[in-house]
Design an enzyme around this catalytic site. Structure first.
Site, PDB file in Angstrom:
ATOM      1  N   GLY A 188       0.794  -1.237   0.000  1.00 15.42           N
ATOM      2  CA  GLY A 188       0.000   0.000   0.000  1.00 15.42           C
ATOM      3  C   GLY A 188       0.819   1.277   0.000  1.00 15.42           C
ATOM      4  CB  SER A 189       4.335   2.197  -0.783  1.00 18.01           C
ATOM      5  OG  SER A 189       4.551   1.737  -2.090  1.00 18.01           O
ATOM      6  CG  MET A 237      -0.939  -8.064  -6.551  1.00 20.98           C
ATOM      7  SD  MET A 237      -0.238  -7.004  -7.840  1.00 20.98           S
ATOM      8  CE  MET A 237       1.107  -8.034  -8.392  1.00 20.98           C
ATOM      9  NE  ARG A 238      -7.848 -12.481  -7.105  1.00 22.24           N
ATOM     10  CZ  ARG A 238      -7.441 -13.750  -7.161  1.00 22.24           C
ATOM     11  NH1 ARG A 238      -6.216 -14.070  -6.779  1.00 22.24           N
ATOM     12  NH2 ARG A 238      -8.237 -14.695  -7.617  1.00 22.24           N
ATOM     13  CG  ASN A 290      -2.885  -1.151 -12.840  1.00 16.55           C
ATOM     14  OD1 ASN A 290      -2.799  -1.213 -11.602  1.00 16.55           O
ATOM     15  ND2 ASN A 290      -2.180  -1.935 -13.637  1.00 16.55           N
ATOM     16  CG  HIS A 294       2.579  -3.049 -15.151  1.00 18.30           C
ATOM     17  ND1 HIS A 294       2.218  -4.230 -14.536  1.00 18.30           N
ATOM     18  CD2 HIS A 294       3.648  -3.336 -15.934  1.00 18.30           C
ATOM     19  CE1 HIS A 294       3.025  -5.189 -14.932  1.00 18.30           C
ATOM     20  NE2 HIS A 294       3.901  -4.675 -15.781  1.00 18.30           N
ATOM     21  N   GLY A 299      -7.537  -6.711 -21.302  1.00 17.65           N
ATOM     22  CA  GLY A 299      -6.292  -7.486 -21.332  1.00 17.65           C
ATOM     23  C   GLY A 299      -5.508  -7.306 -20.047  1.00 17.65           C
TER      24      GLY A 299
HETATM   25  C1  GAR Z   1       3.566  -1.271  -7.425  1.00 21.05           C
HETATM   26  O1  GAR Z   1       4.894  -1.192  -7.862  1.00 21.05           O
HETATM   27  C2  GAR Z   1       2.628  -1.493  -8.585  1.00 21.05           C
HETATM   28  O2  GAR Z   1       3.074  -0.932  -9.788  1.00 21.05           O
HETATM   29  C3  GAR Z   1       2.618  -2.983  -8.698  1.00 21.05           C
HETATM   30  O3  GAR Z   1       2.628  -3.450  -7.387  1.00 21.05           O
HETATM   31  C4  GAR Z   1       3.347  -2.527  -6.577  1.00 21.05           C
HETATM   32  C5  GAR Z   1       2.507  -2.243  -5.368  1.00 21.05           C
HETATM   33  O4  GAR Z   1       3.248  -1.613  -4.377  1.00 21.05           O
HETATM   34  N1  GAR Z   1       1.488  -3.439  -9.431  1.00 21.05           N
HETATM   35  C6  GAR Z   1       1.489  -4.498 -10.217  1.00 21.05           C
HETATM   36  O5  GAR Z   1       2.448  -5.211 -10.358  1.00 21.05           O
HETATM   37  C7  GAR Z   1       0.162  -4.774 -10.885  1.00 21.05           C
HETATM   38  N2  GAR Z   1       0.373  -5.641 -12.010  1.00 21.05           N
HETATM   39  P1  GAR Z   1       2.516  -0.930  -3.167  1.00 21.05           P
HETATM   40  O6  GAR Z   1       1.540  -1.951  -2.588  1.00 21.05           O
HETATM   41  O7  GAR Z   1       3.594  -0.585  -2.200  1.00 21.05           O
HETATM   42  O8  GAR Z   1       1.799   0.285  -3.695  1.00 21.05           O
END
Ligand code: GAR
Length: 212
Positions: A12-13, A95-96, A112, A114, A148
């Protein structure tokens, strides 16, 4: 006023960076036209739950594991989103994969971030994929979500170097630092009506969002 929910699964950063951005309307006037109304996690152990509550945002868990199928899980999410009248969805480490019917419900209103320069390295473990491919730059991509996996129209990208000896953790941290700056600003720009999308083409009004 555009009401948005933040969907997340773990640390959750990014969620925290978004909430900090919205807590400073004098510095970030774009944020005055929208408001976060709910933090929603699919995991009961997500660290972001505490971060949301500490920032004063209601946080809720809808555990995907307690539903027999994806539609039932998403039905419960929609119920929670309707309760707070959230009409925009901001995924921040969620992540869903969202189904086409969920996306139809929020058409054009799901964002989103990524951790790669899409279209390179979609899906999971994007920083590890970048290192394995031997690229010398990577970064993050803010995009609209479509049917997608990480294929939706691109709003903004931020670039970071990939350094010799980096592992996925180190590169992921470097990318996250850029996301924390870029993603909140991009969300605010979209939710204040300054981003126009036609098909895959996205026009962002105002100063360029991306940093390199
Ligand atoms: C982030 O880097 C985000 O881009 C990635 O998960 C991390 C979450 O970090 N998302 C994905 O990989 C989605 N496919 P966080 O929980 O510290 O915000």
């Amino acid at each position: 006023m555009n009401r948005f929910a933040i969907l997340f699964s773990g640390r959750g950063s990014n969620l925290e960076a978004i909430l900090q951005h919205w807590s400073r309307p004098e510095e970030n006037p774009d944020t005055r036209l929208s408001t976060p109304v709910l933090a929603l996690s699919n995991r009961p152990d997500a660290q972001g739950l505490e971060r949301a509550r500490a920032a004063g945002l209601p946080a809720k868990v809808i555990d995907h594991k307690s539903f027999a199928h994806r539609e039932a899980f998403e039905g419960a999410m929609i119920e929670a989103l309707d309760e707070v009248e959230a009409e925009w969805i901001v995924c921040a480490g969620f992540m869903r994969v969202l189904t086409p019917s969920f996306l139809k419900r929020y058409e054009g209103r799901v964002l989103n971030t990524h951790p790669s320069l899409l279209p390179a390295f979609p899906g999971i473990n994007a920083p590890e994929q970048a290192i394995a491919a031997g690229v010398t730059v990577s970064g993050c991509t803010v995009h609209f979500v479509d049917d997608g996996v990480d294929t939706g129209p691109i709003i903004a990208q931020g670039v970071v170097p990939v350094r010799p000896g980096d592992d996925g953790q180190v590169l992921g941290d470097r990318i996250r630092a850029v996301e924390h700056d870029l993603y909140p600003r991009a969300i605010a720009r979209v939710l204040s009506g300054q981003v126009h999308r036609e098909g895959r083409s996205v026009e962002v009004k105002g100063p360029p969002l991306g940093r390199s």
